[in-house]
Design an enzyme around this catalytic site. Sequence first.
Site, short mmCIF file in Angstrom:
data_model
loop_
_atom_site.label_atom_id
_atom_site.label_comp_id
_atom_site.label_asym_id
_atom_site.label_seq_id
_atom_site.Cartn_x
_atom_site.Cartn_y
_atom_site.Cartn_z
N LYS A 38 0.84 -1.20 0.00
CA LYS A 38 0.00 0.00 0.00
C LYS A 38 0.88 1.25 0.00
O LYS A 38 2.01 1.21 0.50
CB LYS A 38 -0.87 0.02 1.27
N ARG A 46 -10.43 -11.41 1.52
CA ARG A 46 -11.24 -12.49 0.94
C ARG A 46 -10.49 -13.83 1.00
O ARG A 46 -11.11 -14.88 1.07
CB ARG A 46 -11.65 -12.10 -0.49
N1 BES Z 1 -8.31 -3.69 4.08
C1 BES Z 1 -8.36 -3.29 2.73
C2 BES Z 1 -9.62 -2.49 2.41
C3 BES Z 1 -9.66 -1.07 2.91
C4 BES Z 1 -8.90 -0.09 2.32
C5 BES Z 1 -10.51 -0.74 3.93
C6 BES Z 1 -8.98 1.21 2.77
C7 BES Z 1 -10.61 0.56 4.36
C8 BES Z 1 -9.84 1.53 3.80
C9 BES Z 1 -8.35 -4.51 1.82
O1 BES Z 1 -7.60 -5.58 2.26
C10 BES Z 1 -7.77 -4.06 0.53
O2 BES Z 1 -6.63 -3.71 0.51
N2 BES Z 1 -8.57 -4.07 -0.52
C11 BES Z 1 -8.14 -3.64 -1.79
C12 BES Z 1 -8.73 -4.57 -2.81
C13 BES Z 1 -8.19 -4.36 -4.19
C14 BES Z 1 -6.72 -4.75 -4.25
C15 BES Z 1 -8.99 -5.19 -5.16
C16 BES Z 1 -8.65 -2.21 -1.99
O3 BES Z 1 -9.75 -1.89 -1.56
O4 BES Z 1 -7.89 -1.41 -2.55
MN MN Z 2 -5.54 -5.39 1.66
#
Ligand code: BES
Ligand code: MN
Length: 495
Positions: free
Chosen positions: A277, A351
């Site tokens: 991230k 997931r």
């Molecule tokens: N935990 C995150 C989702 C999230 C991001 C929640 C920001 C709250 C604030 C999750 O694991 C994630 O990183 N999801 C990705 C999915 C994508 C790679 C398809 C996302 O939302 O960017």
């Molecule tokens: Mn994630």
Amino acid sequence: MDYLLANTPLESLETECLIVAVFNNQKLSPAAQKLDSLTGGIISNILQRGDIKGKVADTLLLNYLPHAAFKRALLVGFGDADNLTAKAYRKALSAAAKSLKSSHSSSAVCCFVENKVIGQDTTWKARQIIEAFDAPFYQFNDCKSKANDKPALSSLSVHGLTDTDAIQSGINQGSAIAQGVTLARHVSDLPGNICTPTYLAERALKIASQYANLSAEILEEADMQKLGMGSFLSVSRGSRQPAKLITLEYNGANKDTQPIVFVGKGLTFDAGGISLKPGAGMDEMKYDMCGSAAVLGALQAAAQLQLPLNIVGIIPSSENMPDGDANKPGDIVTSMAGLTIEILNTDAEGRLILCDALTYAKKFNPDVVIDMATLTGACLVALGRVPSGLLGNDDTLCNDLSAASETALDSVWRLPLWDEYQDQLKSNFADIANIGGRDAGTITAACFLSRFTKDFQWAHLDIAGTAWKTGDAKGATGRPVPLLVQYLLDRANAA
Ligand code: BES
Ligand code: MN
Ligand code: ZN
């Protein structure tokens, strides 16, 4: 904080702060009228001066009263007395609670059950008072070398002379929910270096030890290996913290009653893995375990209320870190259900751990399965920070959750889980891909989960926008504990 019933007439009551309602057009509630006559007309005088209009959530704190038994009074506006909605009632309660906190009173008596609220009964009104007044008194002090000043309030009483059994059950429900919310907020606010999967497991064992009919079981990575949880374990491989699969079982009904199963995402820190991230705001990914926190809070509340239901809480807990042994984009893993998954983005890890936990849920012969997860940033794009996203494979369950969310004032909004979206998960090399592209990210994440929930009635709550607040007020909210407990109360009532 002690939450009590005050069923003595106001003229023989003593408190540091009497909290009464006023309405539009200088109208006084019965309690405000009583206070007015006990103080020689001070309240009506202040209203005539225009110092408080009576609009919803107006507040006016009177620091001194010529009435020895009440050190202070807090006037709170509720708008139109005959047209008070549940939302407006709650909004006024929250404003009152904040004002009470700043008053430094050590005790208070709240006279709001006498207000008429459209569609709501006495129990609900009393319960909302407890929930709303508890919230602003929460403090996270674990990691400050000098704790913040403790709020002075030590007891809050709900006033009522009739219907006192209903008030008392509202107080009981409200304090169980408030304590569940506080528990969820606390474990969520803990930093990732303290709140690890191991910490969550120990916390679950501790909660379970407090109730005879609540038990906890912890599965280690070796146990999960035996179960074939290749998807879950692939995420934790990139972390030095061992993963845990935590199960809480509450038995409040007879043995053969099928349980309600909650599954909560317990990512104690989500760095994204190799699909790292960006740095800005990454600290907030300590909140990626808020789903698991809500499961703990809801199970504790159910046990405290001794609800006549069987409930199972399942928490897959791990970190998602970049590491030499971490998942790489393109890796293919095999889930417990046997489906192979191509990991095209290691940051779509929620997931990957949930799918094995959902497969594991089958062993409990569930009546319904409800999972909650901070699953997608896309949910914030779609719905903002107001409702949680709701998706599922069963209309009755989704409608029940929507109804519960309205009663609990813990909103959800349903998104479609149509077959057309499933195509986005196609993989050239495995049974499914773990991402579905840019479009409809919240829906395709739920589509992924739906591949593992075909054998039972299932709903999914995406709480990415609702589980915590960002910015100056950064902190966990405890949502969706109120919704979950309301759903349980509704189920207990129907049983
Ligand atoms: N935990 C995150 C989702 C999230 C991001 C929640 C920001 C709250 C604030 C999750 O694991 C994630 O990183 N999801 C990705 C999915 C994508 C790679 C398809 C996302 O939302 O960017
Ligand atoms: Mn994630
Ligand atoms: Zn995540």
